[in-house]
Design a protein around this motif. Structure first.
Motif, PDB file in Angstrom:
ATOM      1  N   LEU A 131       0.946  -1.266   0.158  1.00  0.00           N
ATOM      2  CA  LEU A 131      -0.272   0.024   0.304  1.00  0.00           C
ATOM      3  C   LEU A 131       0.876   1.604  -0.148  1.00  0.00           C
ATOM      4  CD1 LEU A 131      -3.121   0.677   0.099  1.00  0.00           C
ATOM      5  CD2 LEU A 131      -2.797   0.837   2.552  1.00  0.00           C
ATOM      6  N   THR A 132       1.747   1.475   0.741  1.00  0.00           N
ATOM      7  CA  THR A 132       2.968   2.360   0.767  1.00  0.00           C
ATOM      8  C   THR A 132       3.279   2.456  -0.772  1.00  0.00           C
ATOM      9  OG1 THR A 132       2.875   1.593   2.876  1.00  0.00           O
ATOM     10  CG2 THR A 132       4.996   3.874   2.039  1.00  0.00           C
ATOM     11  N   ARG A 133       3.771   1.628  -1.399  1.00  0.00           N
ATOM     12  CA  ARG A 133       4.626   2.076  -2.668  1.00  0.00           C
ATOM     13  C   ARG A 133       3.767   1.820  -3.363  1.00  0.00           C
ATOM     14  NH1 ARG A 133       7.329  -4.244  -2.226  1.00  0.00           N
ATOM     15  NH2 ARG A 133       9.808  -3.376  -0.956  1.00  0.00           N
ATOM     16  N   VAL A 134       2.229   1.365  -3.763  1.00  0.00           N
ATOM     17  CA  VAL A 134       1.289   2.022  -4.560  1.00  0.00           C
ATOM     18  C   VAL A 134       0.566   3.547  -4.752  1.00  0.00           C
ATOM     19  CG1 VAL A 134       0.969  -0.400  -5.637  1.00  0.00           C
ATOM     20  CG2 VAL A 134      -0.783   0.693  -3.680  1.00  0.00           C
ATOM     21  N   SER A 135       0.880   4.068  -2.994  1.00  0.00           N
ATOM     22  CA  SER A 135       0.266   4.877  -2.655  1.00  0.00           C
ATOM     23  C   SER A 135       1.769   6.485  -3.159  1.00  0.00           C
ATOM     24  CB  SER A 135      -0.363   5.040  -1.612  1.00  0.00           C
ATOM     25  OG  SER A 135       1.115   5.119  -0.594  1.00  0.00           O
ATOM     26  N   SER A 136       2.912   5.804  -3.673  1.00  0.00           N
ATOM     27  CA  SER A 136       3.975   6.904  -3.365  1.00  0.00           C
ATOM     28  C   SER A 136       4.152   7.548  -2.148  1.00  0.00           C
ATOM     29  CB  SER A 136       3.344   7.821  -5.082  1.00  0.00           C
ATOM     30  OG  SER A 136       3.976   6.830  -6.041  1.00  0.00           O
ATOM     31  N   ALA A 137       3.684   7.611  -1.011  1.00  0.00           N
ATOM     32  CA  ALA A 137       3.931   7.581   0.572  1.00  0.00           C
ATOM     33  C   ALA A 137       5.442   8.038   0.866  1.00  0.00           C
ATOM     34  CB  ALA A 137       3.477   6.521   1.314  1.00  0.00           C
ATOM     35  N   ARG A 138       5.476   9.393   1.625  1.00  0.00           N
ATOM     36  CA  ARG A 138       6.936   9.682   1.365  1.00  0.00           C
ATOM     37  C   ARG A 138       6.605  10.069   2.760  1.00  0.00           C
ATOM     38  NH1 ARG A 138       7.658  14.384   0.765  1.00  0.00           N
ATOM     39  NH2 ARG A 138      10.656  13.844   0.669  1.00  0.00           N
ATOM     40  N   ARG A 139       6.030  10.369   3.236  1.00  0.00           N
ATOM     41  CA  ARG A 139       5.619  10.476   5.247  1.00  0.00           C
ATOM     42  C   ARG A 139       4.604   9.621   5.129  1.00  0.00           C
ATOM     43  NH1 ARG A 139       8.288  13.732   8.728  1.00  0.00           N
ATOM     44  NH2 ARG A 139       7.010  14.557  10.484  1.00  0.00           N
ATOM     45  N   VAL A 140       5.325   8.828   6.722  1.00  0.00           N
ATOM     46  CA  VAL A 140       3.817   8.071   7.378  1.00  0.00           C
ATOM     47  C   VAL A 140       4.634   8.392   9.332  1.00  0.00           C
ATOM     48  CG1 VAL A 140       3.157   5.648   7.654  1.00  0.00           C
ATOM     49  CG2 VAL A 140       4.339   5.946   5.534  1.00  0.00           C
ATOM     50  N   ILE A 141       3.291   8.077   9.563  1.00  0.00           N
ATOM     51  CA  ILE A 141       3.143   8.423  11.224  1.00  0.00           C
ATOM     52  C   ILE A 141       2.782   6.926  11.348  1.00  0.00           C
ATOM     53  CG2 ILE A 141       2.062   9.685  13.209  1.00  0.00           C
ATOM     54  CD1 ILE A 141       1.469  12.121  11.043  1.00  0.00           C
ATOM     55  N   ASP A 142       2.748   5.883  12.742  1.00  0.00           N
ATOM     56  CA  ASP A 142       2.852   4.733  13.274  1.00  0.00           C
ATOM     57  C   ASP A 142       2.045   5.087  14.150  1.00  0.00           C
ATOM     58  OD1 ASP A 142       2.720   1.753  13.284  1.00  0.00           O
ATOM     59  OD2 ASP A 142       4.297   1.646  13.585  1.00  0.00           O
ATOM     60  N   VAL A 143       1.605   4.826  14.527  1.00  0.00           N
ATOM     61  CA  VAL A 143       0.981   5.039  16.171  1.00  0.00           C
ATOM     62  C   VAL A 143       0.896   3.483  17.138  1.00  0.00           C
ATOM     63  CG1 VAL A 143      -0.686   5.743  18.471  1.00  0.00           C
ATOM     64  CG2 VAL A 143      -0.651   7.388  15.730  1.00  0.00           C
ATOM     65  N   GLY A 144       1.906   3.201  17.589  1.00  0.00           N
ATOM     66  CA  GLY A 144       2.111   1.801  17.944  1.00  0.00           C
ATOM     67  C   GLY A 144       3.227   1.181  17.659  1.00  0.00           C
ATOM     68  N   THR A 145       4.676   1.426  18.171  1.00  0.00           N
ATOM     69  CA  THR A 145       5.574   0.415  17.711  1.00  0.00           C
ATOM     70  C   THR A 145       5.247  -1.061  18.439  1.00  0.00           C
ATOM     71  OG1 THR A 145       6.533   2.750  17.823  1.00  0.00           O
ATOM     72  CG2 THR A 145       7.563   0.743  17.879  1.00  0.00           C
ATOM     73  N   PHE A 146       5.389  -0.960  19.357  1.00  0.00           N
ATOM     74  CA  PHE A 146       5.492  -2.331  19.827  1.00  0.00           C
ATOM     75  C   PHE A 146       7.064  -2.982  19.435  1.00  0.00           C
ATOM     76  CE2 PHE A 146       4.011  -7.104  20.019  1.00  0.00           C
ATOM     77  CZ  PHE A 146       5.319  -7.679  21.317  1.00  0.00           C
ATOM     78  N   THR A 147       7.410  -4.306  18.806  1.00  0.00           N
ATOM     79  CA  THR A 147       8.737  -4.563  18.267  1.00  0.00           C
ATOM     80  C   THR A 147       8.873  -3.564  17.143  1.00  0.00           C
ATOM     81  OG1 THR A 147       7.762  -6.745  18.019  1.00  0.00           O
ATOM     82  CG2 THR A 147       8.487  -6.665  19.911  1.00  0.00           C
ATOM     83  N   GLY A 148       7.928  -3.057  16.103  1.00  0.00           N
ATOM     84  CA  GLY A 148       8.278  -2.155  15.088  1.00  0.00           C
ATOM     85  C   GLY A 148       8.445  -2.762  14.395  1.00  0.00           C
ATOM     86  N   LEU A 149       7.342  -4.008  13.498  1.00  0.00           N
ATOM     87  CA  LEU A 149       6.966  -4.738  12.500  1.00  0.00           C
ATOM     88  C   LEU A 149       6.325  -3.661  11.210  1.00  0.00           C
ATOM     89  CD1 LEU A 149       7.401  -6.978  11.047  1.00  0.00           C
ATOM     90  CD2 LEU A 149       4.870  -7.889  11.862  1.00  0.00           C
ATOM     91  N   SER A 150       5.265  -2.922  12.463  1.00  0.00           N
ATOM     92  CA  SER A 150       4.814  -2.247  10.970  1.00  0.00           C
ATOM     93  C   SER A 150       5.514  -1.196  10.312  1.00  0.00           C
ATOM     94  CB  SER A 150       3.058  -1.523  11.831  1.00  0.00           C
ATOM     95  OG  SER A 150       4.025  -1.068  13.254  1.00  0.00           O
TER      96      SER A 150
END
Length: 221
Positions: A54-73
């Motif tokens: 989804l990140t690739r096809v949307s050509s996203a440059r900046r993502v905010i990830d709320v809830g890191t845990f062990t970092g998979l997302s």
């Protein structure tokens, strides 16, 4: 089981029908599973692959990830970004940051990830003074989703994606009385109200998908 609606055999079939995860992703999943019950907070492998795509096809440059845990997302998003992209990931604790950082380095994308420790409410407020986001992913305290959604609406650029994880809460959203305890019931009621409001929110085009424990994607108009 990677998807709550499927039995174990069919769930394994779903995973086996996806492109195999790279070494860093596989290693991170194994390391997280070794944590025991806490591993339930990790997104499943096919969802990680979907977030990367989804990140690739949307050509996203900046993502905010709320809830890191062990970092998979965060790892999944960073793999989908270009070299100039950035994932800002936040968590109320850095308890598992060493595991996350190790695998971000193994994947060679650690320079694309900015970890911030502290309450999500504070971090999201701080981010309002920074560049608009192309994707905001919510996978943290479910009872705070109403506040996080409003913050995301301000943080997202036009055309940006708001993604909510665990929107089905193992099916309890349709019958909160089946939750394990009062907190689970309250979370189910809150999540149900969030989903109803988002579906009617004229700022977004919204779709809910039966991926993992349910995932909603809303595109800001």
């Amino acid at each position: 089981m990677s998807t709550f609606r499927l039995d174990e055999k069919l769930s394994s079939y779903v995973v086996g029908s996806c492109t195999p995860p790279e070494e860093a992703v596989s290693n991170l999943i194994r390391r997280t599973m070794a944590l025991g019950d806490a591993a339930e907070m990790m997104i499943p492998v096919e969802q990680a692959g979907f977030l990367t795509m989804l990140t690739r096809v949307s050509s996203a440059r900046r993502v905010i990830d709320v809830g890191t845990f062990t970092g998979l997302s965060a790892l999944a998003f960073a793999r989908g970004l270009g070299e100039d992209g950035k994932v800002v990931t936040c968590d109320v604790t850095d308890e598992w940051l060493s595991i996350a950082s190790e695998h971000w380095r193994l994947a060679g994308i650690d320079d694309r990830i900015d970890f911030r420790c502290g309450p999500a409410k504070r971090t999201l407020e701080e981010l309002e003074n920074e560049e608009a986001a192309d994707i905001v992913f919510l996978d943290a305290d479910k009872t705070s989703y109403p506040r996080y959604c409003e913050a995301a609406a301000r943080l997202l650029a036009s055309g940006g994606l708001l993604i909510l994880d665990n929107v089905l809460l193992h099916g309890t959203v349709v019958d909160p009385g089946n939750a394990e305890d009062e907190l689970g019931q309250y979370a189910a009621e809150i999540m149900d109200s969030v989903s109803a409001r988002l579906a009617a929110d004229e700022r977004f085009d919204t779709v809910m998908l039966p991926i993992a424990d349910g995932m909603t994607i809303a595109r800001k108009k």
